[in-house]
Design a protein around this motif. Sequence first.
Motif, PDB file in Angstrom:
ATOM      1  N   ASP A  42       0.863  -1.174   0.000  1.00  0.00           N
ATOM      2  CA  ASP A  42       0.000   0.000   0.000  1.00  0.00           C
ATOM      3  C   ASP A  42       0.905   1.233   0.000  1.00  0.00           C
ATOM      4  N   ARG A  43       1.066   1.883  -1.158  1.00  0.00           N
ATOM      5  CA  ARG A  43       2.031   2.979  -1.300  1.00  0.00           C
ATOM      6  C   ARG A  43       1.711   4.164  -0.383  1.00  0.00           C
ATOM      7  N   THR A  44       0.454   4.310   0.011  1.00  0.00           N
ATOM      8  CA  THR A  44       0.089   5.443   0.873  1.00  0.00           C
ATOM      9  C   THR A  44       0.694   5.310   2.266  1.00  0.00           C
ATOM     10  N   GLU A  45       1.123   4.072   2.608  1.00  0.00           N
ATOM     11  CA  GLU A  45       1.708   3.833   3.928  1.00  0.00           C
ATOM     12  C   GLU A  45       3.234   3.982   3.929  1.00  0.00           C
ATOM     13  N   VAL A  46       3.813   4.234   2.737  1.00  0.00           N
ATOM     14  CA  VAL A  46       5.272   4.308   2.605  1.00  0.00           C
ATOM     15  C   VAL A  46       5.723   5.768   2.596  1.00  0.00           C
ATOM     16  N   ARG A  47       6.510   6.171   3.596  1.00  0.00           N
ATOM     17  CA  ARG A  47       6.984   7.552   3.688  1.00  0.00           C
ATOM     18  C   ARG A  47       8.194   7.795   2.788  1.00  0.00           C
ATOM     19  N   ASP A  48       9.114   6.841   2.755  1.00  0.00           N
ATOM     20  CA  ASP A  48      10.348   6.986   1.974  1.00  0.00           C
ATOM     21  C   ASP A  48      10.495   5.744   1.109  1.00  0.00           C
ATOM     22  N   ALA A  49      10.078   5.855  -0.151  1.00  0.00           N
ATOM     23  CA  ALA A  49      10.060   4.690  -1.042  1.00  0.00           C
ATOM     24  C   ALA A  49      11.459   4.114  -1.264  1.00  0.00           C
ATOM     25  N   ARG A  50      12.456   4.979  -1.403  1.00  0.00           N
ATOM     26  CA  ARG A  50      13.823   4.502  -1.639  1.00  0.00           C
ATOM     27  C   ARG A  50      14.299   3.645  -0.479  1.00  0.00           C
ATOM     28  N   ALA A  51      14.148   4.156   0.733  1.00  0.00           N
ATOM     29  CA  ALA A  51      14.586   3.416   1.920  1.00  0.00           C
ATOM     30  C   ALA A  51      13.795   2.118   2.067  1.00  0.00           C
ATOM     31  N   TYR A  52      12.515   2.173   1.778  1.00  0.00           N
ATOM     32  CA  TYR A  52      11.664   0.989   1.890  1.00  0.00           C
ATOM     33  C   TYR A  52      12.113  -0.098   0.911  1.00  0.00           C
ATOM     34  N   LEU A  53      12.384   0.300  -0.331  1.00  0.00           N
ATOM     35  CA  LEU A  53      12.820  -0.661  -1.353  1.00  0.00           C
ATOM     36  C   LEU A  53      14.196  -1.238  -1.016  1.00  0.00           C
ATOM     37  N   VAL A  54      15.095  -0.406  -0.489  1.00  0.00           N
ATOM     38  CA  VAL A  54      16.418  -0.899  -0.099  1.00  0.00           C
ATOM     39  C   VAL A  54      16.292  -1.918   1.028  1.00  0.00           C
ATOM     40  N   ARG A  55      15.372  -1.681   1.955  1.00  0.00           N
ATOM     41  CA  ARG A  55      15.155  -2.660   3.033  1.00  0.00           C
ATOM     42  C   ARG A  55      14.680  -3.993   2.460  1.00  0.00           C
ATOM     43  N   ILE A  56      13.737  -3.940   1.528  1.00  0.00           N
ATOM     44  CA  ILE A  56      13.222  -5.185   0.938  1.00  0.00           C
ATOM     45  C   ILE A  56      14.336  -5.939   0.231  1.00  0.00           C
ATOM     46  N   VAL A  57      15.084  -5.243  -0.632  1.00  0.00           N
ATOM     47  CA  VAL A  57      16.102  -5.923  -1.439  1.00  0.00           C
ATOM     48  C   VAL A  57      17.228  -6.463  -0.556  1.00  0.00           C
ATOM     49  N   THR A  58      17.559  -5.748   0.529  1.00  0.00           N
ATOM     50  CA  THR A  58      18.621  -6.215   1.421  1.00  0.00           C
ATOM     51  C   THR A  58      18.189  -7.471   2.170  1.00  0.00           C
ATOM     52  N   ARG A  59      16.966  -7.466   2.674  1.00  0.00           N
ATOM     53  CA  ARG A  59      16.474  -8.656   3.379  1.00  0.00           C
ATOM     54  C   ARG A  59      16.443  -9.867   2.467  1.00  0.00           C
ATOM     55  N   LEU A  60      15.973  -9.671   1.245  1.00  0.00           N
ATOM     56  CA  LEU A  60      15.917 -10.788   0.294  1.00  0.00           C
ATOM     57  C   LEU A  60      17.318 -11.263  -0.076  1.00  0.00           C
ATOM     58  N   ALA A  61      18.232 -10.321  -0.266  1.00  0.00           N
ATOM     59  CA  ALA A  61      19.615 -10.688  -0.594  1.00  0.00           C
ATOM     60  C   ALA A  61      20.269 -11.420   0.572  1.00  0.00           C
ATOM     61  N   LEU A  62      19.965 -10.995   1.785  1.00  0.00           N
ATOM     62  CA  LEU A  62      20.512 -11.653   2.970  1.00  0.00           C
ATOM     63  C   LEU A  62      20.021 -13.091   3.055  1.00  0.00           C
ATOM     64  N   ASN A  63      18.748 -13.297   2.791  1.00  0.00           N
ATOM     65  CA  ASN A  63      18.206 -14.660   2.779  1.00  0.00           C
ATOM     66  C   ASN A  63      18.857 -15.498   1.690  1.00  0.00           C
TER      67      ASN A  63
END
Length: 287
Positions: A42-63
């Motif tokens: 839900d994009r309306t809940e995301v304050r900083d899209a860049r930081a949010y996307l970096v968190r997702i990609v880092t968690r997935l890469a870590l896994n």
Amino acid sequence: MTDDPFVAHRNLLFTVAYEMLGSAADAEDVVQETWLRWADVDRTEVRDARAYLVRIVTRLALNRLRALARQREEYVGEWLPEPLLTSPDVAEDAELAESVSIAMLTVLETLGPVERAVFVLREVFDTPYDEIAEVVGKTPAAVRQIAHRARRHVTARRPRMRVDPAEQLAVVETFMTALSTGDMQALMEVLAPDVVAIADGGGVVRAARKPIAGAEKLAALLIRLAKAPGFVAAGTWLNGMPGARFEVEGAAAAVSLVVEGGRITRLYAINNPHKLGRLETSTELRR
């Protein structure tokens, strides 16, 4: 044009994943999975899209990195990162070029998964400690300790000095000329006496399974290679640094060189054909 933050930051996300994994193929998979996750947000809940996307990609890469650990332990011979064909423009961002160099990615491979994630996010992307803590599931204080440990580990193993791209290019050109002319003396002069060469054939193609040390030994091997039927060598830009591509009897190799004090101190040869698929397409890396 699109205003989708994922599209705007896709190159950044690939860079994060690639620095975490050292594999373009795995990085692409992680970026694709990030897109699937992002599509459900839900994009309306995301304050900083860049930081949010970096968190997702880092968690997935870590896994993914944890899942790949066993495969890399069982890898035949030396494991080297998958090389990327880049434009000379990448070298203009010195910190980015150093962070994605084959030499640096090889050092990062000696870190544990969490240490690697912390180092990449903090040292390369200057991510705040509290954001990193959220990604890796640690406290900010613990992340500071991990960052300090990882930084000390990397500093002890990375090349000792930063080299200007123009100087690196001049040394690589001297190396290529000596190789193409079969000039043993010139080759010895451009190689540091304690030079080390590491090859990665992955058990798929013929390659030295242990490092080759010493200028005389390496120069003799390179001269023999250059005299092989159908040998072709060309300069290119790999991972933001001047490098080379070799081809002999239909087999290719991407060659990354570390230059210190005007001489080559490390030579990384990626021969595994499964890692050479992206060498026909330039990759845009971004911080």
